[in-house]
Structure formats: structure tokens, C-alpha cells
Design an enzyme around this catalytic site. Structure first.
Site, PDB file in Angstrom:
ATOM      1  N   LYS A   1       0.805  -1.221   0.000  1.00  0.00           N
ATOM      2  CA  LYS A   1       0.000   0.000   0.000  1.00  0.00           C
ATOM      3  C   LYS A   1       0.840   1.275   0.000  1.00  0.00           C
ATOM      4  O   LYS A   1       0.381   2.318  -0.463  1.00  0.00           O
ATOM      5  CB  LYS A   1      -0.969   0.001   1.182  1.00  0.00           C
TER       6      LYS A   1
ATOM      7  N   ASP B   1     -10.125   2.954   1.812  1.00  0.00           N
ATOM      8  CA  ASP B   1     -10.311   2.398   3.153  1.00  0.00           C
ATOM      9  C   ASP B   1     -11.047   3.385   4.062  1.00  0.00           C
ATOM     10  O   ASP B   1     -11.908   2.994   4.854  1.00  0.00           O
ATOM     11  CB  ASP B   1      -8.961   2.039   3.775  1.00  0.00           C
TER      12      ASP B   1
END
Length: 285
Positions: A68, A105
Site C-alpha cells: 500500500k 479504506d
């Protein structure tokens, strides 16, 4: 005939439920497209993105651990939220060919909280357990919603740094996670008109991981308990909360929430409304 496609990348990636989720929505909408999974090591990231840039059918990818942060160097730009959080879980190829990093997210975490957040509150407080990548997205999301935050980590210094970066201002607290491990008889004040959250933003409590050191007595009366772990779906934290009569949100909610945002970016259409129950049934089958 070639089809537009997206995928999830990580190392490992076999455990990912993203292909099932996106495949469910593609089928429900009757869209021509596909979604797969590709194992990509850290060393292979440059070659992976170079190849995908040349593929006209590729719409982008979701990114899972441990990439990420690593993918950022391979992208042309970041959207403001991803830049603020410092992590990307969705890469989208724009019409001009640019690869843009997003973080779904944070909004995905907020999705099941939307009805509560639409109401006014006298005070909003969240106890966030963890200081990793998921916690960064969650802290940023909750700070934007006016929460006073207590962030607990193994290293309270890291928790403090996270707050200073993502939720600057007075009133937030950084503590050690061990502070929540033992039962408490703390006399909580009147919580009427308040919104209290307890959020497990760690992998603790997941199958194969150590237990989460949180005694449910630290949750204020009426708290909503949210665990981002989805394997098992009923974590010890959620079981303890239910036993106390507290409302809970399980990890599938955030998983589906962030996927819904990515799906719209990949395939140009939002997931069909009203299908969350059927999707959950398929994910749990």
C-alpha cells in the site's frame, strides 16, 4: 473479445475476497468485465505496472499488503486523501493514461456509519486500537467527522505521531494498548447525546493471530463496537460486545464498503443497491 478488467495485487493474495465481491457486482449488473487476483512481489512491482500501462483493457487494481505504500513510487499522482494518509489501496488508470492512487479504506470504513453520522451529537469520541495502515485511514476518516480520538498502540509514541500528523489539534490522546487489557470499574459519565465508538484497527483477534488485549469494560455504555477483522467474522471483541448488549459492526462491512468505491472507479458504475445481504451470504458460503 477483450474485456475491461481490474484485479487485486499483493503478496500473498490468494486469501483476498475482492474477486468474489467484484464478480458478484459485475454479474448483478450484467456488465462486460472481469476482476482477478495477481500475486506480485515487491521486486516485481516495476515490471507489473510497466506491463499494465501497455494493456488497453486494464482499468486498475486494488492493493493489499504489503504494497500500500510501495506502489506510490510507481504512480503518476495521488488524490488528496491518499496523499494525506500516505497509503494507496486503489490504483485507477484515468482517460489520459495516468495512474492515480486512491485510498478507499477511509470512506469504506465510514460507509456503515453513515446513518449515525447523519445525526447531530453533543460529542463524538472514538477509541481506535492500532497504529498501522488501516488505523491511519480510520483516524483520518474519524477526525474529519469531528471525533475526539484516543489511539492505543503497542508504542504510544507512534500513536502520538499518527495523531499529530492526521488529526492535529487539542483533545486527542495517545496511550499504550496494554492500558485496555485489564478490567476497569471506571464510572463513565452521562453519555446521552454522545456517539462512542470502539474500533479494532489491528489484525489481533484474526485467525492465527494473538488475541486483542481489550477488556470490554473499557467501552462506555451504549458504545458501538467495530472490528475490521473478518476472519473470523465473530471476533472475541464482537462476542464480548454482544454479551454486553452493545451494537456491533463486523469486518465485512468495511471490506464491502471500500470495494464499492473501487468498483465504481474501475467500471464506471456503482454496485447495484440493496444487494449487500446476498453478497454477504456468498462471502460466508
Amino acid at each position: 473479445m477483450s474485456l475491461p478488467y481490474a484485479e487485486v495485487i499483493g503478496d500473498p493474495v490468494d486469501h483476498s475476497k475482492s474477486p468474489l465481491i467484484h464478480g458478484f457486482w459485475l454479474e448483478a449488473l450484467g456488465l462486460a468485465g472481469r476482476y482477478g487476483r495477481t500475486a506480485v512481489s515487491a521486486d516485481d512491482l516495476p515490471a507489473f505496472f510497466a506491463a499494465r500501462r501497455r494493456d488497453p483493457d486494464w482499468r486498475g487494481c486494488n492493493v493489499t499488503v504489503p504494497h500500500k505504500e510501495r506502489v506510490i513510487a510507481r504512480l503518476d499522482r495521488l488524490d488528496p486523501l491518499a496523499a494525506r494518509i500516505g497509503a494507496v489501496n486503489t490504483v485507477v488508470r484515468e482517460a489520459d493514461g495516468a495512474l492515480v492512487g486512491h485510498n478507499s479504506d477511509a470512506p469504506g470504513f465510514l460507509r456503515p456509519l453513515a446513518p449515525l453520522l447523519a445525526r447531530p451529537h453533543l460529542f463524538r469520541m472514538a477509541r481506535v486500537l492500532g497504529t498501522g495502515g488501516a488505523a491511519r485511514a480510520i483516524v483520518a476518516a474519524l477526525a474529519d467527522q469531528g471525533f475526539t480520538l484516543v489511539v492505543a498502540g503497542r508504542d504510544p509514541g507512534k500513536a502520538r505521531a499518527l495523531l499529530d500528523e492526521l488529526a492535529p489539534g487539542e483533545g486527542h490522546h495517545a496511550i499504550t494498548l496494554a492500558q485496555f487489557a485489564e478490567p476497569t470499574d471506571f464510572p463513565f459519565d452521562d453519555r446521552a447525546g454522545c456517539l462512542d465508538l470502539v474500533v479494532n484497527a489491528t489484525s489481533l483477534g484474526m485467525a492465527g493471530q494473538p488475541p486483542l488485549p481489550f477488556d470490554i469494560s473499557h467501552a462506555p455504555p451504549g458504545s458501538l463496537v467495530y472490528d475490521i477483522v473478518y476472519a473470523p467474522l465473530e471476533t472475541p471483541l464482537l462476542a464480548a460486545a454482544r454479551a454486553r448488549g452493545l451494537p456491533v459492526i463486523d469486518g465485512l462491512e468495511m471490506l464491502v464498503g471500500q470495494a464499492a468505491i473501487a468498483f465504481g472507479r474501475f467500471f464506471g458504475q456503482a454496485p447495484p443497491p440493496g444487494g449487500d445481504r446476498a453478497l454477504r451470504e456468498r462471502l460466508l458460503a
